[in-house]
Write an enzyme that holds these catalytic residues in place. Structure first.
Site, short mmCIF file in Angstrom:
data_model
loop_
_atom_site.label_atom_id
_atom_site.label_comp_id
_atom_site.label_asym_id
_atom_site.label_seq_id
_atom_site.Cartn_x
_atom_site.Cartn_y
_atom_site.Cartn_z
N CYS A 95 26.11 51.95 67.30
CA CYS A 95 25.74 50.80 68.14
C CYS A 95 25.75 49.54 67.28
O CYS A 95 25.11 49.52 66.22
CB CYS A 95 24.35 51.03 68.75
SG CYS A 95 23.73 49.54 69.59
N CYS A 97 21.91 50.43 75.38
CA CYS A 97 21.20 49.15 75.23
C CYS A 97 22.08 47.98 75.67
O CYS A 97 21.63 46.84 75.70
CB CYS A 97 20.74 48.95 73.78
SG CYS A 97 22.04 48.43 72.65
N HIS A 137 35.25 57.82 54.48
CA HIS A 137 35.56 56.75 55.45
C HIS A 137 34.97 56.99 56.83
O HIS A 137 35.39 56.36 57.79
CB HIS A 137 37.09 56.57 55.56
CG HIS A 137 37.70 56.03 54.30
ND1 HIS A 137 39.05 56.09 54.03
CD2 HIS A 137 37.15 55.42 53.24
CE1 HIS A 137 39.29 55.55 52.84
NE2 HIS A 137 38.15 55.14 52.34
P1 OAD Z 1 48.52 57.65 52.72
O1 OAD Z 1 49.29 57.61 53.99
O2 OAD Z 1 48.43 56.41 51.93
O3 OAD Z 1 49.14 58.77 51.78
C1 OAD Z 1 49.42 60.05 52.27
C2 OAD Z 1 49.96 60.89 51.14
O4 OAD Z 1 50.13 62.21 51.62
C3 OAD Z 1 51.32 60.43 50.61
O5 OAD Z 1 51.24 60.32 49.19
C4 OAD Z 1 52.27 61.56 51.01
O6 OAD Z 1 53.27 61.80 50.04
C5 OAD Z 1 51.33 62.74 51.11
N1 OAD Z 1 51.77 63.81 52.01
C6 OAD Z 1 52.47 63.71 53.17
N2 OAD Z 1 52.63 64.93 53.71
C7 OAD Z 1 52.03 65.82 52.90
C8 OAD Z 1 51.84 67.23 52.91
N3 OAD Z 1 52.34 67.99 53.90
N4 OAD Z 1 51.16 67.81 51.89
C9 OAD Z 1 50.66 67.06 50.88
N5 OAD Z 1 50.79 65.72 50.81
C10 OAD Z 1 51.48 65.10 51.80
O7 OAD Z 1 47.07 58.25 53.07
P2 OAD Z 1 45.75 58.18 52.20
O8 OAD Z 1 46.02 58.22 50.76
O9 OAD Z 1 44.81 59.18 52.77
O10 OAD Z 1 41.82 54.06 55.08
O11 OAD Z 1 45.22 56.74 52.59
C11 OAD Z 1 44.00 56.32 52.11
C12 OAD Z 1 43.35 55.39 53.09
O12 OAD Z 1 44.26 54.34 53.43
C13 OAD Z 1 43.04 56.02 54.44
O13 OAD Z 1 41.81 56.71 54.45
C14 OAD Z 1 43.00 54.84 55.35
C15 OAD Z 1 44.26 54.16 54.86
O14 OAD Z 1 44.35 52.80 55.12
C16 OAD Z 1 41.25 53.30 56.05
O15 OAD Z 1 41.66 53.29 57.19
C17 OAD Z 1 40.09 52.50 55.58
#
Ligand code: OAD
Length: 240
Positions: free
Chosen positions: A124, A146, A116
Site C-alpha cells: 500500500c 484504505c 528485488h
Molecule cells: P539479465 O537479463 O541481465 O541476464 C540474464 C543472463 O542469463 C544472461 O547473462 C544470459 O546469458 C543468461 N541466460 C540466459 N538463458 C540462460 C539459461 N538457460 N541458463 C543460464 N543462463 C542463462 O538478467 P539479470 O542478470 O537477472 O532488475 O538482471 C538483473 C536485474 O536487471 C533484474 O533483476 C532486473 C533487471 O533490470 C530490476 O528490474 C530492478
C-alpha cells in the site's frame, strides 16, 4: 572455460560445508520467462524508465500495472524448470535471487532471499503494508481497502535493496565453501560485487559472456537446466 565434468571434479575436491546459490533471470529462462538483456529480453522491447521506476509509477500507475499484470500472468502460468528443481534438492543452501518470480520457492527451496522483492506481493503506497495477491486484479491500477494505490512490492530502478538483506547475503557468501552464480549478466548492483566476498570456490553457469568470467574461479558455459542437475548430484554426494 570449464566442462560440467571438470566442475564436478572440482566440487569433489572440496571440504564442502555450505552452499550459496546466486541466481538471475537466466535460471528462469527455460521456464519461458523472458530475461532482461538477452536478444529477446524485456529491456530490448520496453524502456525501464517507463515501467520500472518510482517516477514512472507516479506518472502513469495504470501503464505500469498493465505491464506487471502481463508479467504476473506469464509467471503464474510458468513452472519451475530442471534447474529450480535441482537447486531445491540442496535443502540447507541459501538461494539469493534477483528474480521476482518466486519459482525457487515454488520448486521447494526453503531458504530464499529475494533481493528485488516478489511480483505476487503488493504494498500500500499510503500505509506501507504488504500482502500477497496472486490473482489478476479486476481493475487497474488496484487500490488498497484504505483507498490508496497498491504497487508491486518489488525494487525499482532508483530504489534501494534493504541494507539488512545485502548484509545477510554478504555474510552468507563470506562463509560459503561453494558459490554457484547462475544466469545473471552481473550488470546490476549488487550482483557484480557480491561474488568478490566469496573465499570458497565460485562457479558461474551461463551460456554467454558476463563479467563473472573474470571473477569466478570456474565458468561452465551451459544452460542452467543442463548443468545444474548433475552439479547438484555431485554436491549432495560430497555433503554426505
Ligand atoms: P539479465 O537479463 O541481465 O541476464 C540474464 C543472463 O542469463 C544472461 O547473462 C544470459 O546469458 C543468461 N541466460 C540466459 N538463458 C540462460 C539459461 N538457460 N541458463 C543460464 N543462463 C542463462 O538478467 P539479470 O542478470 O537477472 O532488475 O538482471 C538483473 C536485474 O536487471 C533484474 O533483476 C532486473 C533487471 O533490470 C530490476 O528490474 C530492478
Amino acid at each position: 572455460m570449464t566442462s560440467i565434468d571438470e566442475a564436478i571434479a572440482a566440487i569433489r575436491n572440496l571440504a564442502l560445508e555450505r552452499v550459496v546459490v546466486y541466481t538471475g533471470a537466466g535460471v528462469s529462462a527455460e521456464s519461458g520467462i523472458p530475461t532482461f538483456r538477452d536478444a529477446d529480453g524485456l529491456w530490448r522491447t520496453f524502456r525501464a524508465e517507463d515501467l520500472a521506476t518510482p517516477e514512472a509509477f507516479a506518472r502513469d500507475p495504470a501503464l505500469v500495472w498493465e505491464w506487471y499484470e502481463w508479467r504476473r500472468k506469464l509467471i503464474r502460468e510458468a513452472k519451475p524448470n530442471a534447474a529450480h528443481d535441482a537447486i531445491a534438492r540442496l535443502h540447507d543452501a541459501l538461494v539469493i535471487t534477483q528474480n521476482i518470480d518466486g519459482l525457487h520457492a515454488r520448486a521447494g527451496s526453503e531458504h530464499v532471499t529475494e533481493l528485488h522483492g516478489n511480483i505476487f506481493r503488493v504494498c500500500c503506497t499510503r500505509e506501507g503494508t504488504t500482502s500477497t495477491r496472486r490473482d489478476a486484479f479486476p481493475e487497474l491500477p488496484p487500490r488498497c481497502s484504505c483507498g490508496a494505490l497498491l504497487r508491486p512490492d518489488v525494487v525499482w530502478f532508483g530504489e534501494r535493496i534493504p541494507m539488512e538483506t545485502i548484509e545477510r547475503s554478504v555474510h552468507a557468501i563470506e562463509r560459503t565453501s561453494l558459490l554457484l552464480v547462475i544466469g545473471t549478466s552481473g550488470i546490476v548492483y549488487p550482483a557484480s560485487s557480491l561474488v568478490h566476498f566469496c573465499h570458497g570456490l565460485s562457479i558461474e553457469i551461463n551460456p554467454d559472456m558476463t563479467p563473472f568470467r573474470s571473477s569466478c574461479d570456474l565458468v561452465v558455459a551451459e544452460k542452467a537446466g543442463t548443468a545444474i542437475p548433475p552439479i547438484v548430484d555431485a554436491i549432495l554426494e560430497q555433503l554426505r
